[in-house]
Write a protein that holds these residues in place. Structure first.
Motif, PDB file in Angstrom:
ATOM      1  N   LYS A  79       0.843  -1.213   0.000  1.00  0.00           N
ATOM      2  CA  LYS A  79       0.000   0.000   0.000  1.00  0.00           C
ATOM      3  C   LYS A  79       0.879   1.264   0.000  1.00  0.00           C
ATOM      4  CE  LYS A  79      -4.296  -1.724   0.739  1.00  0.00           C
ATOM      5  NZ  LYS A  79      -4.060  -3.151   0.851  1.00  0.00           N
ATOM      6  N   ASN A  80       0.361   2.325  -0.617  1.00  0.00           N
ATOM      7  CA  ASN A  80       1.009   3.639  -0.483  1.00  0.00           C
ATOM      8  C   ASN A  80       0.555   4.239   0.838  1.00  0.00           C
ATOM      9  OD1 ASN A  80       2.403   3.537  -2.863  1.00  0.00           O
ATOM     10  ND2 ASN A  80       0.820   4.593  -4.047  1.00  0.00           N
ATOM     11  N   GLY A 134      -2.055   8.155  -2.382  1.00  0.00           N
ATOM     12  CA  GLY A 134      -2.060   7.441  -1.105  1.00  0.00           C
ATOM     13  C   GLY A 134      -3.234   6.476  -0.957  1.00  0.00           C
ATOM     14  N   ASP A 135      -2.957   5.324  -0.320  1.00  0.00           N
ATOM     15  CA  ASP A 135      -4.040   4.400   0.055  1.00  0.00           C
ATOM     16  C   ASP A 135      -4.429   4.637   1.514  1.00  0.00           C
ATOM     17  OD1 ASP A 135      -4.058   2.785  -2.404  1.00  0.00           O
ATOM     18  OD2 ASP A 135      -2.029   2.231  -1.766  1.00  0.00           O
ATOM     19  N   ILE A 136      -3.426   4.947   2.338  1.00  0.00           N
ATOM     20  CA  ILE A 136      -3.647   5.167   3.777  1.00  0.00           C
ATOM     21  C   ILE A 136      -2.910   6.450   4.153  1.00  0.00           C
ATOM     22  CG2 ILE A 136      -3.282   4.212   6.098  1.00  0.00           C
ATOM     23  CD1 ILE A 136      -2.924   1.463   4.598  1.00  0.00           C
ATOM     24  N   PHE A 137      -3.549   7.288   4.942  1.00  0.00           N
ATOM     25  CA  PHE A 137      -2.948   8.554   5.391  1.00  0.00           C
ATOM     26  C   PHE A 137      -2.946   8.559   6.913  1.00  0.00           C
ATOM     27  CE2 PHE A 137      -4.642   9.184   1.252  1.00  0.00           C
ATOM     28  CZ  PHE A 137      -3.789  10.071   0.611  1.00  0.00           C
ATOM     29  N   MET A 165      -8.225  12.668  -3.321  1.00  0.00           N
ATOM     30  CA  MET A 165      -7.912  11.277  -2.949  1.00  0.00           C
ATOM     31  C   MET A 165      -8.639  10.252  -3.808  1.00  0.00           C
ATOM     32  SD  MET A 165      -7.837  11.323   1.191  1.00  0.00           S
ATOM     33  CE  MET A 165      -6.657  12.357   2.048  1.00  0.00           C
ATOM     34  N   LYS A 166      -8.044   9.057  -3.841  1.00  0.00           N
ATOM     35  CA  LYS A 166      -8.647   7.943  -4.587  1.00  0.00           C
ATOM     36  C   LYS A 166      -9.863   7.419  -3.835  1.00  0.00           C
ATOM     37  CE  LYS A 166      -4.935   5.246  -4.513  1.00  0.00           C
ATOM     38  NZ  LYS A 166      -3.926   4.230  -4.828  1.00  0.00           N
ATOM     39  N   ALA A 209      -9.700   5.598  -0.104  1.00  0.00           N
ATOM     40  CA  ALA A 209      -8.581   6.037   0.746  1.00  0.00           C
ATOM     41  C   ALA A 209      -8.994   6.011   2.223  1.00  0.00           C
ATOM     42  CB  ALA A 209      -8.144   7.445   0.344  1.00  0.00           C
ATOM     43  N   LEU A 223     -14.555   7.573   1.209  1.00  0.00           N
ATOM     44  CA  LEU A 223     -13.354   7.857   2.002  1.00  0.00           C
ATOM     45  C   LEU A 223     -13.604   7.290   3.396  1.00  0.00           C
ATOM     46  CD1 LEU A 223     -12.606  11.579   0.989  1.00  0.00           C
ATOM     47  CD2 LEU A 223     -11.610   9.474   0.035  1.00  0.00           C
TER      48      LEU A 223
END
Ligand SMILES: NC(=O)c1ccc[n+]([C@@H]2O[C@H](COP(=O)([O-])OP(=O)(O)OC[C@H]3O[C@@H](n4cnc5c(N)ncnc54)[C@H](O)[C@@H]3O)[C@@H](O)[C@H]2O)c1
Length: 418
Positions: free
Chosen positions: A208-209, A263-266, A284-285, A288, A330
């Motif tokens: 994951k990003n 990003g996948d996770i912030f 965001m995707k 996310a 989200l």
């Protein structure tokens, strides 16, 4: 009024088991507990504590009580109290006002119940006791000898009060000891933040990003542990030195506006506000996930998230799905509050052993001092060194000692190239 207010005292037996488990992993605090029991250095102290009410905090509370203090405890976050633990404390006589899932009004009601007893020492995690005393209970200031502060955000608030000339009693910045921030903030927050994310989502981190907001003590730990789980870590920073450090530690560094797109996770842990802002969320995707591990729930702009969403569902404990007006989903963990405490159990006991050993010794120091000016103080180095030494001993690790020749060499300016 009753001397405690918890969710269910019937949970006390379970709480005792949790406290026992924590204590078994806190050798330094246990040693201090034994000494305090013999010497009673805190006899006569009413100690108001506003701390995350976890099993490790219970071990601290009982250490302070063994030293003779009357402890008055409230939680330092509406979502971090462990109900079993406070039930156990209430049953054995601690005056405790805390339960999990409080409204802001309930949270401050508990803070004020602690203050009703007129503490002479305050122990904060985020400066809410100090702040409430100064802003609405100023009549208590006269009776307070001093206080201590556990976290970076609290120290920042207190230094701002000191700079404004508003601070009216002395505070010891426990957060700033090496035995606290180098270990608790870094290794504690690192591990427990990952723990919180996994308990809330059960997703795979590998591949994951994983975007980390900040590269301070906490965020460094989070980045390191996420990387260890196989995530591709991206760091965002505002401080060039910290950003450079992240680059040389092997992470990609870019502005949040760029990271937001991939990003996948912030995860934020900066002590700042709106680190993940509305325009970041807009980029965001779909899918996310956002979490915060900084002290207050302002690092992710929650009003902006609400504003851009048409609906919200709770999918699992600590996992909310927001549907945005443009049809993306989200995810927000633990309502944007400290994910490691709200979705997991906070730091491992082994690391709180050091932070709370510092807190105990600092309480003893404040009580033993004659008169201190209303300033923010560093913890004396001897306390830091004692805690580090005891921790190593507890781990069965020996280190070298300087020889006389080495002491002489290291303190001399006369010896150079030979
Ligand atoms: N989750 C926990 O259990 C836990 C434990 C200890 C501390 N904390 C809290 O975590 C937060 C961070 O503490 P710390 O000790 O790491 O602080 P720190 O001062 O070491 O690091 C904060 C970093 O955030 C950076 N930063 C500030 N604004 C930013 C922005 N807009 N974008 C990107 N980076 C930004 C700063 O440059 C700095 O490098 C504080 O709120 C602290 O109270 C949480």
């Amino acid at each position: 009024m009753a001397d405690y207010n918890v969710k269910d005292v019937g949970l006390a037996d379970q709480g005792e088991l949790l406290i026992e488990w924590a204590k078994a992993h806190m050798p330094v605090l246990s040693l201090i507990h034994e000494r305090f029991e013999e010497e009673r250095p805190l006899e006569g102290v009413k100690l108001g504590a506003c701390l995350h009410a976890t099993k490790e905090t219970a071990v601290l509370v009982r250490t302070l009580e063994a030293g003779g203090a009357e402890v008055l405890l409230c939680g330092s976050n509406p979502l971090s109290t462990q109900d079993e633990v406070v039930a156990a404390l209430a049953t054995t006589g601690t005056k405790v006002f805390a339960w999990r899932e409080q409204t802001t009004e309930e949270y401050y009601w508990c803070v004020n119940r602690v203050l009703d007893y007129g503490p002479v020492i305050t122990m904060d995690d985020g400066a809410d006791l100090v702040n409430t005393i100064h802003s609405s209970r100023a009549d208590l200031i006269e009776g307070v000898k001093g206080g201590s502060e556990e976290t970076t955000t609290g120290v920042i608030r207190l230094r701002a009060m000191e700079a404004d000339g508003a601070l009216r009693y002395p505070i010891i910045a426990v957060n700033d000891t090496d035995t606290k921030h180098m270990f608790d903030n870094r290794y504690g927050t690192g591990q427990s933040t990952i723990d919180g994310i996994l308990r809330a989502t059960a997703i795979m981190l590998a591949g994951k990003n994983f975007v980390v907001g900040g590269y301070g003590w906490c965020a460094r730990g989070i980045a390191d542990r996420a990387s260890g789980m196989g995530a591709n870590v991206i760091v965002t920073e505002v401080n060039p030195l910290r950003a450079l450090e992240a680059v040389l530690d092997g992470f990609r560094v870019m502005p949040m506006a760029e990271a937001a797109k991939i990003g996948d996770i912030f995860v934020t842990s900066t002590g700042d506000i709106n680190v993940v802002d509305g325009h970041h969320m807009a980029a965001m995707k779909d899918g996310a996930i956002m979490a915060n591990s900084g002290h207050f729930n302002v690092e992710i702009n929650l009003p902006a998230l609400e504003e851009m969403s048409t609906g919200k569902r709770r999918l699992r404990p600590s996992l909310d799905e927001y549907t945005t007006k443009d049809g993306r989903r989200l995810y927000l963990l633990a309502e944007g509050r400290l994910v490691n405490l709200a979705a997991a159990e906070g730091h491992p006991s082994e690391v709180m052993d050091m932070s709370f050993a510092d807190q105990s010794l600092v309480a003893e120091w404040i009580w033993g001092e004659e008169k201190m000016e209303p300033r923010v103080y560093e913890v004396p180095r001897r306390i830091d060194e004692t805690v580090a030494r005891l921790k190593l001993e507890g781990m069965g690790i020996e280190i070298d000692t300087l020889t006389e020749r080495q002491v002489k060499y290291l303190t001399s300016w006369k010896e150079g190239t030979v």
